[in-house]
Design a protein around this motif. Structure first.
Motif, PDB file in Angstrom:
ATOM      1  N   LEU B 154      26.127  16.217  11.080  1.00  0.00           N
ATOM      2  CA  LEU B 154      25.599  15.758  12.324  1.00  0.00           C
ATOM      3  C   LEU B 154      23.918  15.718  11.855  1.00  0.00           C
ATOM      4  O   LEU B 154      23.524  14.762  12.103  1.00  0.00           O
ATOM      5  CB  LEU B 154      25.988  16.668  13.381  1.00  0.00           C
ATOM      6  CG  LEU B 154      25.405  16.005  14.760  1.00  0.00           C
ATOM      7  CD1 LEU B 154      25.830  14.786  15.146  1.00  0.00           C
ATOM      8  CD2 LEU B 154      25.511  17.101  15.930  1.00  0.00           C
ATOM      9  N   ILE B 161      22.571   9.838  16.755  1.00  0.00           N
ATOM     10  CA  ILE B 161      22.854  10.563  18.109  1.00  0.00           C
ATOM     11  C   ILE B 161      22.239   9.864  19.035  1.00  0.00           C
ATOM     12  O   ILE B 161      20.990   9.209  19.015  1.00  0.00           O
ATOM     13  CB  ILE B 161      22.412  11.898  17.981  1.00  0.00           C
ATOM     14  CG1 ILE B 161      23.082  12.633  16.684  1.00  0.00           C
ATOM     15  CG2 ILE B 161      22.601  12.744  19.359  1.00  0.00           C
ATOM     16  CD1 ILE B 161      22.448  13.986  16.378  1.00  0.00           C
ATOM     17  N   SER B 163      22.709  11.079  22.662  1.00  0.00           N
ATOM     18  CA  SER B 163      22.391  12.050  23.615  1.00  0.00           C
ATOM     19  C   SER B 163      22.966  13.312  23.035  1.00  0.00           C
ATOM     20  O   SER B 163      23.930  13.603  22.601  1.00  0.00           O
ATOM     21  CB  SER B 163      22.857  11.645  25.035  1.00  0.00           C
ATOM     22  OG  SER B 163      22.767  12.567  25.864  1.00  0.00           O
ATOM     23  N   LEU B 164      22.286  14.561  23.465  1.00  0.00           N
ATOM     24  CA  LEU B 164      22.708  15.970  23.309  1.00  0.00           C
ATOM     25  C   LEU B 164      22.931  16.490  24.773  1.00  0.00           C
ATOM     26  O   LEU B 164      23.199  17.715  24.910  1.00  0.00           O
ATOM     27  CB  LEU B 164      21.537  16.586  22.548  1.00  0.00           C
ATOM     28  CG  LEU B 164      21.473  16.263  21.243  1.00  0.00           C
ATOM     29  CD1 LEU B 164      20.328  17.122  20.541  1.00  0.00           C
ATOM     30  CD2 LEU B 164      22.852  16.555  20.255  1.00  0.00           C
ATOM     31  N   LEU B 166      24.995  18.209  27.323  1.00  0.00           N
ATOM     32  CA  LEU B 166      26.071  19.167  27.717  1.00  0.00           C
ATOM     33  C   LEU B 166      26.219  20.048  26.493  1.00  0.00           C
ATOM     34  O   LEU B 166      27.030  20.851  26.316  1.00  0.00           O
ATOM     35  CB  LEU B 166      27.546  18.455  27.854  1.00  0.00           C
ATOM     36  CG  LEU B 166      27.719  17.751  29.256  1.00  0.00           C
ATOM     37  CD1 LEU B 166      28.937  16.824  29.483  1.00  0.00           C
ATOM     38  CD2 LEU B 166      27.274  18.490  30.491  1.00  0.00           C
ATOM     39  N   VAL B 167      25.685  19.814  25.291  1.00  0.00           N
ATOM     40  CA  VAL B 167      25.581  20.360  24.248  1.00  0.00           C
ATOM     41  C   VAL B 167      24.837  21.823  24.347  1.00  0.00           C
ATOM     42  O   VAL B 167      23.468  21.780  24.850  1.00  0.00           O
ATOM     43  CB  VAL B 167      24.751  19.817  22.987  1.00  0.00           C
ATOM     44  CG1 VAL B 167      24.773  20.583  21.862  1.00  0.00           C
ATOM     45  CG2 VAL B 167      25.592  18.490  22.815  1.00  0.00           C
ATOM     46  N   PRO B 168      25.535  22.895  24.403  1.00  0.00           N
ATOM     47  CA  PRO B 168      24.694  24.400  24.664  1.00  0.00           C
ATOM     48  C   PRO B 168      23.354  24.518  23.661  1.00  0.00           C
ATOM     49  O   PRO B 168      23.358  23.787  22.491  1.00  0.00           O
ATOM     50  CB  PRO B 168      25.840  25.368  24.247  1.00  0.00           C
ATOM     51  CG  PRO B 168      26.963  24.650  23.672  1.00  0.00           C
ATOM     52  CD  PRO B 168      26.711  23.227  23.790  1.00  0.00           C
ATOM     53  N   LEU B 171      23.556  25.477  20.018  1.00  0.00           N
ATOM     54  CA  LEU B 171      24.256  24.316  19.033  1.00  0.00           C
ATOM     55  C   LEU B 171      23.014  23.421  18.794  1.00  0.00           C
ATOM     56  O   LEU B 171      22.825  22.891  17.855  1.00  0.00           O
ATOM     57  CB  LEU B 171      25.334  23.653  19.621  1.00  0.00           C
ATOM     58  CG  LEU B 171      26.654  24.446  19.288  1.00  0.00           C
ATOM     59  CD1 LEU B 171      27.825  23.618  20.112  1.00  0.00           C
ATOM     60  CD2 LEU B 171      26.982  24.859  18.138  1.00  0.00           C
TER      61      LEU B 171
END
Lengths: 96, 544
Positions: B154, B161, B163-164, B166-168, B171
């Motif tokens: 990634l 990418i 959008s991020l 909902l990525v905690p 991470l």
């Protein structure tokens, strides 16, 4: 006969894999071995309503690759770039 | 405290007007006692620790009595010396340091360190070369995690990418560090990181950001939920202009911020730091490493604002912080520091840190004094005496340290997990003795360029250090292939080993090493840039 477990994806696709391979995931290991009579440990079936079929397939491939790696067969695990973000999230949930 | 309570200082003929001066005077008064203690090692520790706790209270309660007694004693001593000078046939016989030391050892039981040293001398004959020490090549190697593998891919394709969301946070942090490592961290990625109200924004390489980018990022992010802000190498963008523009648009600043890292912000000034500190009342950890425009005033600002709350402070490499009497008193104001780095500061010497160690270091867990060239054994004595909870210590490149220092640390700091001794002159027996006593708890040990490291150290490493995960033996050329075998065979937890400068390994053994489970860098197996890995956590890494 080797023990197997069934992993079911969001869309309902079923992946039947060796129990040993599934145990690479700490989350699945907990589901299958925890005391208290949970349905997963009784039936050997785990459903993942948030993981798509493509991602779950890749995860199953990783389980087998991981077993091979730890036995000395060190190959590269190929990941398609378009899967990476979703795969990372799923792997994080499964603790692999 | 009333200034009239104190008599005139006969040396300087002036009154003590402030608390700071009272403290300085107290340290001057106790200097002789400290020196005496330094010679006699670790006698009566517990009693003195109790005394130390009540010292400050006593000064406040009985200030005038204390100084009156002190004056009387000093006058008596002066009179005695004067009388003896008149009658020179009566000569004062004072014992040398060595005699005092021998007496202490004779009177008390020998310390564990000395016992270990003696047993090492005895065992010399027993250490034989062991050709039977093979590495177990059937060890199950752990596969890299799927999170790690996917994060790497990634990072290489981060431009795709969208959008991020909902990525905690953890991470995002991992991804950010990986992209920073590739040197491609830009405004676009920063915008992705700040969306969705994260509690952490971590960017280890902000070289490409400019002033307006940073102002926009500060204004766009959800500052109420932001707790951790790491913007390392933001030298170009972190200027007075950026800070002023930001505070014009957002006067409330960062109300929830607890951790701030601005490493390498070479344009950051004292005034900008003042604005930041005013707007971040909850700050607990601050990293200002290599912020070269900051002066001792910056330390005073932090001490006044966060003296009672700050838990981690890194001002290593801030060359603008020159020698100044305010440095010591500002450092003294930090009451709750768990982590302190003053690496590379020319202003740091034994005297400067003494007051801090004596009264403020009982909860210190991580300390870096790397490249503080004025630091001597006396400072190490204070560390051993007062920093009982120390877990990580970096004493890289301190030319003036002798084996005594390592003895003081061994006797005092029993919970060490990380120790960096790079480029020091400790002897093989001394390091081995340290490992015999304290090696069991070590997770990380750096012996890079410690020339005298030899078979004794290797033997002790193999025997005791079962928890060791990171080991750096670069340029330790007295070690042989057999020593390496012994270490790899016995240090069962070892994950990473650095062997730069090793030419004493045969090609056949190299092949064996390439199949071992330990990540080895520095031999022919690795690339030129392998030392730039993330394997070795720096002192204080857990805070930032």
């Amino acid at each position: 006969m080797r023990e197997t477990v069934k992993l079911i994806s969001m869309e309902g696709f079923e992946f039947v894999i060796d129990r040993e391979a599934a145990m690479v995931s700490q989350t699945i290991r907990s589901m299958l071995t925890s005391p208290g009579g949970f349905s997963e440990s009784k039936d050997g079936v785990v459903t993942f309503p948030d993981i798509s079929t493509t991602i779950l397939e890749k995860i199953c491939q990783y389980f087998y690759w991981s077993l091979q790696y730890s036995r000395g067969k060190e190959t590269e695990f190929h990941i398609e770039p378009e899967l990476t973000l979703e795969l990372m999230m799923a792997a994080n949930y499964l603790h692999t | 405290m009333n200034s009239s309570d104190f008599p005139n200082d006969s040396r300087e003929n002036r009154r003590i007007n402030t608390d700071g001066e009272a403290i300085d005077a107290l340290f001057m008064a106790t200097e002789e006692a400290v020196t005496r203690d330094f010679l006699s090692g670790f006698q009566n520790q517990d009693v003195e620790m109790e005394e130390r706790k009540s010292t400050e209270a006593d000064v406040v309660k009985t200030g005038s009595d204390y100084w009156r007694d002190y004056e009387v004693k000093r006058n008596f001593k002066a009179a005695k010396h004067f009388a003896l000078e008149l009658h020179s046939d009566l000569k004062i016989v004072e014992k040398t340091e060595e005699e005092v030391e021998e007496e202490v050892i004779r009177d008390e039981d020998k310390s564990e360190f000395r016992k270990a040293k003696e047993s090492i001398k005895k065992r010399r004959q027993e250490i034989s070369t062991t050709s039977d020490m093979e590495i177990d090549l059937n060890v199950r190697r752990k596969a890299p995690s799927l999170v790690e593998l996917s994060a790497r891919v990634l990072a290489q394709n981060f431009l795709a990418i969208k959008s991020l969301k909902l990525v905690p946070d953890h991470l995002r942090k991992k991804l950010s560090y990986l992209v920073s490592g590739l040197g491609e961290f830009d405004t676009r990625l920063m915008e992705l990181l700040i969306e969705d109200s994260p509690s952490e924004i971590c960017a280890k390489n902000c070289v490409q950001l400019v002033e307006d980018d940073l102002v926009k990022i500060f204004c766009d992010c959800d500052r109420v939920s932001l707790k951790v802000l790491i913007l390392d190498l933001c030298g170009r963008s972190m200027t007075d202009y950026t800070i002023n523009q930001f505070f014009k648009r957002a006067p409330n600043g960062f109300p929830s911020l607890t951790t701030l890292s601005l490493q390498g912000a070479f344009c950051l000034t004292d005034n900008a730091l003042l604005l930041i500190s005013k707007s971040s009342p909850l700050l607990q950890y601050i990293n200002l490493t290599e912020c070269s425009l900051l002066t001792y005033r910056a330390l005073r600002i932090l001490a006044d604002k966060f003296g009672s709350t700050l838990r981690g402070l890194s001002i290593g490499g801030c060359q603008g912080i020159k020698k100044h009497k305010g440095f010591s008193s500002s450092l003294y104001k930090f009451e709750k520091l768990n982590y302190l780095s003053v690496a590379g500061l020319v202003s740091v010497n034994d005297g400067v840190v003494r007051s801090f160690f004596m009264f403020r270091s009982s909860i210190l867990t991580d300390l870096s004094l790397a490249n503080c060239n004025e630091v001597t054994d006396e400072c190490m004595w204070h560390i051993g005496r007062y920093c009982k909870k120390l877990e990580a210590l970096d004493i890289t490149d301190l030319d003036k340290l002798t084996d005594k220092s390592l003895e003081f640390i061994t006797e005092g700091c029993r919970y060490l997990k990380s120790l960096k001794l790079t480029s020091n002159r400790f002897s093989d027996e001394c390091i081995a003795a340290f490992l015999e006593v304290s090696g069991g708890s070590l997770r990380e040990l750096c012996l890079n360029k410690v020339r005298d490291v030899g078979p004794e150290t290797a033997f002790s490493l193999a025997k005791v250090c079962k928890m060791l995960q990171f080991l750096d033996l670069s340029w330790c050329r007295r070690l042989k292939e057999d020593d390496l075998r012994r270490i790899l065979r016995c240090c069962s937890s070892l994950q990473s080993l650095k062997l730069f400068g090793w030419t004493q390994v045969e090609d056949t053994y190299l092949e064996e090493l390439s199949r071992s489970d330990v990540h080895i860098t520095g031999l022919k197996l690795t690339s030129l840039y392998a030392h730039l890995d993330n394997f070795y956590p720096s002192v204080g890494a857990k805070f930032f």
